[in-house]
Design an enzyme around this catalytic site. Structure first.
Site, PDB file in Angstrom:
ATOM      1  N   HIS A 427     -31.517  49.730  34.100  1.00 16.35           N
ATOM      2  CA  HIS A 427     -31.445  48.201  34.129  1.00 16.35           C
ATOM      3  C   HIS A 427     -30.506  47.662  35.078  1.00 16.35           C
ATOM      4  O   HIS A 427     -29.717  48.462  35.722  1.00 16.35           O
ATOM      5  CB  HIS A 427     -31.158  47.495  32.721  1.00 16.35           C
ATOM      6  CG  HIS A 427     -29.711  47.518  32.248  1.00 16.35           C
ATOM      7  ND1 HIS A 427     -28.895  46.925  32.726  1.00 16.35           N
ATOM      8  CD2 HIS A 427     -29.154  48.585  31.277  1.00 16.35           C
ATOM      9  CE1 HIS A 427     -27.529  47.221  32.218  1.00 16.35           C
ATOM     10  NE2 HIS A 427     -27.929  48.240  31.203  1.00 16.35           N
ATOM     11  N   CYS A 446     -26.254  52.981  28.619  1.00 15.51           N
ATOM     12  CA  CYS A 446     -27.086  52.684  29.314  1.00 15.51           C
ATOM     13  C   CYS A 446     -26.917  53.096  30.754  1.00 15.51           C
ATOM     14  O   CYS A 446     -25.632  52.722  31.063  1.00 15.51           O
ATOM     15  CB  CYS A 446     -28.342  51.387  29.194  1.00 15.51           C
ATOM     16  SG  CYS A 446     -29.103  51.407  27.674  1.00 15.51           S
TER      17      CYS A 446
END
Length: 526
Positions: A427, A446
Site C-alpha cells: 500500500h 504490511c
C-alpha cells in the site's frame, strides 16, 4: 631285422609321445590364455536384509521407505556393484558428496567411517556386499536431501512460507539406471541465484585463503573522509576496496582522491547504504566485517535458494519483494520492468515471508483499524476526547473502526491486494520521508510502497482503459474504488541478505530480523 623293427617302433613311440606332449602343452597354454566366464553379480537385497541394515545403522532410518521402494523397483538386486566392484556412477556420487563443501555444506554422512573405505582402496572395506550396496544407496539419498535443502517442516519453523521446491527422489533415482552424471551443467535443477552465490562463495573463500582483509583503524573522534583528506586509514580503505574489486587498482596512496570516493560509493551501493561523496564511520564499520562472516552470509542465502522452486522465475510477470533490501521489483518477460523502495515490518511486527496472487487494486481505500489498535489507542482516546474519531478521520463501521479515504489515510491513496491469511498487502503511505532512510523497517507488517502510483500504472497496462490520468483521478476521488486485474500477478516476499544482481554484482544487506545466525548454526550442526 629285429633291431630295425625295434628302432622303428621306438621312433614311432618317441614321435607319438612327443606329439602328445606338444598337444598337452598347447592345451595347457590355451587354458592359461582362455577368458574365464564369470556369472553376472546378482545380490538379493530384499526387505528382510534392508530391515537388518537399519537395525545396524539406525541413524539412516529416515531413508528406509525410499530405499525399500528403490530396491523393489530394481527387482531386489544391487544398484552400485558389479563384478569389478563399485560402478562408475557410485564413484561420481562419492566425489560429489566429498565436494559438498563447495556447495557451502558439511559432508557429514552419519557413517563416514563405513562409507570412506568403500571408495578408498587403501582402507579395508569390512562391509558385506549387500551392506556395501545399501550404504551407498543411503549416501545417495543423504546427498539428494542435502543439496535440496533442509526439510519443509524446518523451513516453516524458520517462518519461511514461500512455496518449497519439492524433493523428487524418483527423478534422482532414475539417474541410477541411466548411469547419468550427477551434475548441474544445465543449471536447471536449482533457482538460478544459487549458482551465482556459489561462484561468490568460491571468490570469498579465495580471499580468505589469502588472509582476508585488514581492519581499517580510525579514531573514536573520526567523522568522515572527503576528497583531499590524508590519513593512514585512507590507504587501508584503498587496499580493502581493491581486495573485493570495488577499486581496480591500489596505488598505495594515503590521500583520498576521486577514484577512491567513486569506489567507496560503488561499495556502499552494494551494501544497502546510500552512496555519498564522503566516507563515514558506518561505511568503515561495514568494510570491517570479516570475510569469514561474509562467507557465512553467502552460505545462509545459498540454503534459502535451495528452497525456491526454479519454476518461479519462469513466470512472465511477477512481483518480488526482498525484505532486507527494502526494495520491490516488478519482473516482466524476465526483465526488471519497475523498481520501488519499500518500508517493511519492524522486528516486533515482521513482514511475513510468503507468496500470494494479486487480484485487486483499491483506489482511495478505507483502512480497517486492527482490534489491537482500537483497544490500545482509540478507546482510551475516545474516553479522553469525545471528538477523537472525527479529528482522526475515523468512523464506526458495524462494531469496528475504519479510517476514511484521503491523503492522510494510513494506507495512502492506493492498496494492492493478494488475499492471504496473514493479512499482508502492499500500500501507499502518507509518511513519505521514511523512504529516504537506509534502514526501512517501520511498519506493522504490511509493505509500504515508495512509488505506488507508478506501480498501479504498470500493473494496469493489462487494461488500456486505465490510463495514468484515470488512475490519478481514482487515487484522489475520496471514494473507495475496487479494480480487478484482468490477469492475477504472483507476489513473492522473500528474505535474502546476500544477492547477486543482474549485472553480476554481489550485494549484502543488513539481517534486519536476525535470521542468518540460526540458519548457519542449523547447517553447521547437522
Amino acid at each position: 631285422m629285429k633291431i630295425l623293427y625295434s628302432l622303428v617302433a621306438v621312433s614311432i613311440l618317441f614321435v607319438a609321445v612327443s606329439c602328445n606332449s606338444k598337444a598337452e602343452k598347447k592345451e595347457e597354454e590355451l587354458k592359461k590364455t582362455a577368458v574365464k566366464v564369470v556369472p553376472e553379480l546378482r545380490l538379493s537385497i530384499d526387505s528382510s536384509k534392508i530391515a537388518a541394515f537399519y537395525q545396524a545403522y539406525p541413524k539412516l532410518d529416515k531413508f528406509q521407505s525410499d530405499v525399500l521402494a528403490l530396491y523393489k523397483k530394481n527387482k531386489s538386486t544391487q544398484l552400485w556393484l558389479d563384478n569389478k566392484g563399485v560402478v562408475e556412477f557410485g564413484s561420481t556420487l562419492f566425489n560429489k558428496y566429498k565436494g559438498l563443501d563447495q556447495e557451502g555444506l558439511k559432508a557429514n554422512f552419519p557413517y563416514n567411517e563405513k562409507i570412506n573405505p568403500i571408495f578408498d582402496h587403501n582402507i579395508d572395506n569390512k562391509l558385506s556386499q549387500v551392506d556395501t550396496d545399501l550404504m551407498i544407496t543411503n549416501l545417495y539419498f543423504y546427498y539428494v536431501q542435502k543439496v535440496s535443502g533442509v526439510d519443509e517442516k524446518t523451513t516453516k519453523s524458520l517462518e519461511w512460507l514461500l512455496p518449497r521446491k519439492k524433493v523428487n527422489y524418483q527423478v534422482f533415482s532414475d539417474s541410477i539406471y541411466k548411469k547419468a552424471t550427477i551434475s548441474d551443467d544445465k543449471k536447471s535443477k536449482m533457482f538460478s541465484q544459487y549458482y551465482k552465490l556459489r561462484d561468490a562463495l568460491h571468490q570469498y573463500r579465495e580471499i580468505e585463503k589469502k588472509g582476508g582483509w585488514k581492519n581499517i583503524e580510525v579514531g573514536e573522534d573520526f567523522k568522515s573522509f572527503k576528497k583531499g583528506d590524508s590519513a593512514v586509514a585512507v590507504g587501508q580503505i584503498r587496499e580493502r576496496l581493491y581486495i573485493t574489486g570495488d577499486l581496480k587498482e591500489d596505488n598505495k596512496s594515503n590521500v583520498c582522491d576521486s577514484l577512491l570516493i567513486s569506489a567507496a560509493k560503488n561499495y556502499e551501493e552494494h551494501h544497502g547504504l546510500t552512496p555519498k561523496n564522503i566516507i563515514l564511520p558506518q561505511h568503515i564499520a561495514e568494510m570491517n566485517i570479516p570475510v569469514s562472516d561474509r562467507i557465512k552470509t553467502i552460505i545462509a542465502n545459498m540454503e534459502r535458494c535451495r528452497w525456491i522452486d526454479p519454476a518461479l522465475e519462469k513466470g512472465t510477470e511477477y512481483i518480488e519483494v526482498n525484505i532486507p533490501e527494502f526494495r520491490l521489483y516488478l519482473i516482466r518477460d524476465h526483465q526488471i520492468a519497475f523498481v520501488s523502495p519499500v518500508v517493511v515490518g519492524k522486528a516486533m511486527t515482521k513482514t511475513v515471508i510468503f507468496s500470494g496472487m494479486m487480484n485487486n487494486i483499491v483506489f482511495s481505500p478505507y483502512w480497517n483499524v486492527p482490534t489491537s489498535i482500537i483497544n490500545k489507542e482509540i478507546k482510551p482516546g475516545m474516553a479522553k476526547n469525545k471528538n477523537y474519531l472525527a479529528q482522526k478521520n475515523l468512523e464506526w463501521n458495524n462494531g469496528a473502526v475504519r479510517q476514511l479515504p484521503g491523503k492522510n489515510n494510513s494506507l495512502g491513496l492506493v492498496k494492492f491486494l493478494f488475499p492471504n491469511s496473514n493479512n499482508i498487502y502492499l500500500h501507499d503511505t502518507p509518511a513519505k520521508s521514511l523512504f529516504e532512510r537506509e534502514s526501512r523497517a517501520f511498519s506493522h507488517g504490511c509493505v509500504r510502497v515508495g512509488k505506488p502510483r507508478e506501480l498501479a500504472i504498470e500493473l494496469l497496462k493489462q487494461d488500456p482503459s486505465w490510463t495514468p490520468a484515470r488512475i490519478d483521478k481514482a487515487m484522489h476521488a475520496g471514494k473507495e474504488n475496487w479494480v480487478s486485474l484482468k490477469k492475477k500477478v504472483p507476489v513473492y516476499i522473500g528474505y535474502f541478505t546476500a544477492w547477486v544482481d543482474r549485472k553480476g554484482n554481489l550485494n549484502f544487506y543488513k539481517d534486519v530480523y536476525q535470521r542468518d545466525e540460526s540458519l548457519v548454526k542449523l547447517l553447521t550442526e547437522e
